[in-house]
Scaffold this motif. Structure first.
Motif, mmCIF file in Angstrom:
data_model
loop_
_atom_site.group_PDB
_atom_site.id
_atom_site.type_symbol
_atom_site.label_atom_id
_atom_site.label_comp_id
_atom_site.label_asym_id
_atom_site.label_seq_id
_atom_site.Cartn_x
_atom_site.Cartn_y
_atom_site.Cartn_z
ATOM 1 N N TRP A 1 17.647 23.817 30.668
ATOM 2 C CA TRP A 1 18.842 24.257 31.410
ATOM 3 C C TRP A 1 19.714 23.131 31.953
ATOM 4 C CZ3 TRP A 1 20.684 28.772 30.537
ATOM 5 C CH2 TRP A 1 19.813 29.777 30.110
ATOM 6 N N SER B 1 25.741 30.823 29.481
ATOM 7 C CA SER B 1 25.122 30.586 30.782
ATOM 8 C C SER B 1 24.951 29.088 31.032
ATOM 9 C CB SER B 1 23.773 31.304 30.852
ATOM 10 O OG SER B 1 23.099 30.971 32.049
ATOM 11 N N GLY C 1 15.886 36.462 40.526
ATOM 12 C CA GLY C 1 17.113 35.817 40.083
ATOM 13 C C GLY C 1 16.730 34.416 39.633
ATOM 14 N N THR C 2 17.298 33.967 38.535
ATOM 15 C CA THR C 2 16.999 32.597 38.100
ATOM 16 C C THR C 2 18.266 31.806 37.807
ATOM 17 O OG1 THR C 2 16.744 33.397 35.839
ATOM 18 C CG2 THR C 2 14.716 33.084 37.117
ATOM 19 N N SER C 3 19.410 32.494 37.671
ATOM 20 C CA SER C 3 20.614 31.728 37.317
ATOM 21 C C SER C 3 20.978 30.748 38.426
ATOM 22 C CB SER C 3 21.783 32.667 37.006
ATOM 23 O OG SER C 3 22.072 33.475 38.113
ATOM 24 N N LYS D 1 19.193 27.554 37.925
ATOM 25 C CA LYS D 1 19.812 26.750 36.869
ATOM 26 C C LYS D 1 21.006 25.994 37.442
ATOM 27 C CE LYS D 1 19.051 30.664 33.752
ATOM 28 N NZ LYS D 1 19.791 31.790 33.131
#
Ligand SMILES: *Cc1c(COP(=O)(O)O)cnc(C)c1O
Length: 572
Positions: free
Chosen positions: A292, A435, A457-459, A462
């Motif tokens: 990422w 993304s 949530g992971t965005s 990142k």
């Protein structure tokens, strides 16, 4: 090592990881969103850390879907045309599943996730598009998350039951942990029960991760449907395990597992409240760091932290020592990449020098994609000449309310430009590639779900990794992240120590969002860049915890019972 040795080695895998979606690569459309991305990052970290693990999922001939935005602002879906014979290797093994009163043949494709030191984690993708099947059977693995309950239950049978059978037929004889990543795979419990005849024997072998605190996210099937597809093959104890009135996949998974976990601290609390009879632990989610990280930050980390960070996530604890000017420069390059992409995909031309705020995720009601537009006049006055916005996200093709949100955002975009010259862009077809560009290229990452609906949530992780500041409701992972380091971003609305936090309405959250944007975020970006750059490094430092290497180590220890030593240590 010969190819044969390598394969034998892999067949000594101890853990089988089952997931309805696994995001293997950006242009391999076998995923829809967060669950699949997490599964992909898990596989990538397991490969880097040399875990004896094998993945099972389905291949989807038409993908999830390709999203276009029509001229009037609505989402339009198209089937994806792709030929996975170039991404996957065909496996020469077929198995059978009795379905209703017919026999279904299931084949498989193989994808190898190759870790940094060459360790391979194979992933098998099950497929029913075979000439020996009838046309309707060939369509069973056509798309991910079809809205029809029949299609869904059959896909879950393929995943759980055929997954176990396929591994056995392929020679994976040493598996002692079947990990159900979400309840979709829970029919594997019926299959193992058929093999072992005793629930203690099944339970000894299974672990389960729950991924959503939202009730509708837990699959339930009518027993008439279950009966219709299983016929006389449904085990006699099915209702004891899966629920009396409806076949609840979460309940089935919980009853059949020796260990269960939620995916963030708060989510653990909520899951224990939802299922009080069960012991539910939590392991907070993460992201795969090098996957990422933007290429510019990647070389900056290599130069300034040394390459050990690829294994030893503790290296990021030294992020505050990074050179601020270089961090800023790397970020600006990522921002140019994003805006280049944006300008070739939109008529709304953004400005490189302006504070850029990003919002991208599955479009759905509880994530409140319209909160920013609650008071258009106030929003416009705060933003005009000072901030610009990029939105993206797909909504499920059957979710008409979410479809109207996408149209609303595009209508607001027109109004805000025409009346105030405020730029809001909605980019089509949000996927992992977009993304990557967004989470590294915007300056601020916005997330404003209704409280305690976001499992993790992971965005936002990142974004933090790339030095992007989070501006988010305290929910999911951000409760933990913001507590660890409040300089890594901002909170919207009250903290978790406020007992009334859950009752706050949209207007009060919108008010706090506008106030912080106007009084803190915009002024710091415009007038105190030194402070901003310092904050960026605080954001990066957070990911010394929120990464999948740390997460996979915790699964190895708590769920798989594999290893007590940190896995990365043996690799240095
Ligand atoms: C990371 C990612 C997600 C998950 O992000 P959330 O913050 O959990 O919404 C969803 N979709 C894509 C394409 C992603 O890359």
């Amino acid at each position: 090592m010969t190819k044969q040795d390598a394969e034998n080695n892999q067949k000594s895998a101890k853990v089988a990881y089952f997931s309805m979606e696994i995001a293997l690569e950006g242009d391999v459309p076998t995923y829809s969103g967060g669950l699949g991305v997490l599964a992909g990052d898990t596989i990538r970290s397991a490969a880097d850390l040399q875990l004896p693990l094998v993945g099972i999922t389905l291949t989807y001939n038409a993908g999830y879907f390709y999203q276009m935005i029509a001229p009037d602002g609505r989402q339009v879906e198209r089937d994806i045309r792709w030929d996975f014979s170039s991404d996957f290797e065909k496996v020469d093994v077929k198995i059978k599943l009795d379905l209703q009163d017919k026999s279904l043949t299931v084949g498989a494709w193989r994808y190898d996730a190759i870790g940094r030191s060459g360790h391979v984690v194979p992933v098998y993708l099950l497929d029913t598009d075979l000439p020996e099947n009838e046309p309707w059977q060939r369509n069973l693995t056509r798309v991910l998350y079809d809205a029809s309950p029949f299609q869904r239950i059959v896909q879950e049978m393929i995943l759980g039951i055929c997954g176990v059978r396929m591994l056995k037929k392929l020679g994976y004889n040493e598996i002692n942990t079947f990990h159900m990543n979400e309840g979709h795979a829970a029919f594997l419990i019926f299959e193992l029960f058929d093999q072992y005849k005793k629930m203690e024997e099944v339970k000894k072998r299974c672990v389960f991760t729950t991924h959503t605190p939202v009730r509708a996210g837990h699959d339930q099937f009518e027993y008439s449907l279950v009966q219709d597809v299983f016929r006389d093959r449904l085990p006699a104890n099915a209702r004891d395990l899966a629920g009396k009135d409806l076949c609840n996949m979460t309940q089935l998974a919980l009853n059949g597992s020796r260990y269960a976990n939620a995916v963030a601290e708060k989510h653990g609390e909520i899951s224990r409240r939802m299922f009080p009879e069960y012991d539910i632990d939590h392991i907070t989610n993460g992201i795969h760091m090098s996957f990422w990280l933007s290429p510019y930050m990647h070389s900056l980390f290599d130069n300034e932290l040394g390459t050990a960070w690829h294994h030893d996530y503790h290296s990021l604890e030294g992020a505050l020592d990074l050179n601020s000017t270089e961090v800023w420069r790397a970020h600006q390059k990522s921002k140019y990449d994003l805006l280049d992409y944006e300008k070739s995909h939109s008529w709304v031309l953004l400005d490189e020098k302006m504070l850029t705020i990003g919002y991208a995720r599955r479009i759905t009601e509880y994530k409140r994609p319209l909160l920013l537009f609650s008071d258009l006049e106030r929003f416009a006055k705060i933003s005009a000449g000072k901030a610009q916005f990029i939105f993206a996200g797909k909504c499920h093709p059957a979710d008409n309310q979410a479809k109207s949100f996408i149209k609303n955002i595009n209508d607001f975009s027109d109004y805000l430009w025409n009346s105030y010259k405020v730029r809001v862009v909605f980019l089509g077809n949000y996927d992992m590639d977009l993304s990557k560009l967004m989470v590294s290229g915007v300056d601020v990452w916005l997330n404003n779900p209704r409280r305690y609906r976001e499992a993790s949530g992971t965005s936002g992780m990142k974004a933090a990794l790339n030095g992007v500041l989070n501006f988010s409701v305290l929910d999911g992972w951000w409760i933990e992240g913001y507590k660890m380091d409040p300089k890594a971003g901002w909170a919207i609305g009250p903290g978790t120590d406020d007992p009334d936090a859950e009752k706050k309405d949209d207007a009060s959250d919108a008010d706090d969002l506008y106030t912080k944007l106007q009084d803190e975020i915009i002024p710091i970006y415009r007038k105190n860049l030194d402070d901003w750059r310092e904050r960026m490094k605080h954001a990066i430092r957070l990911v010394s915890f929120f990464n999948t290497h740390r997460m996979v180590e915790q699964y190895a220890e708590k769920a798989y019972k594999l290893q007590k030593q940190p896995l990365w240590k043996s690799l240095l």
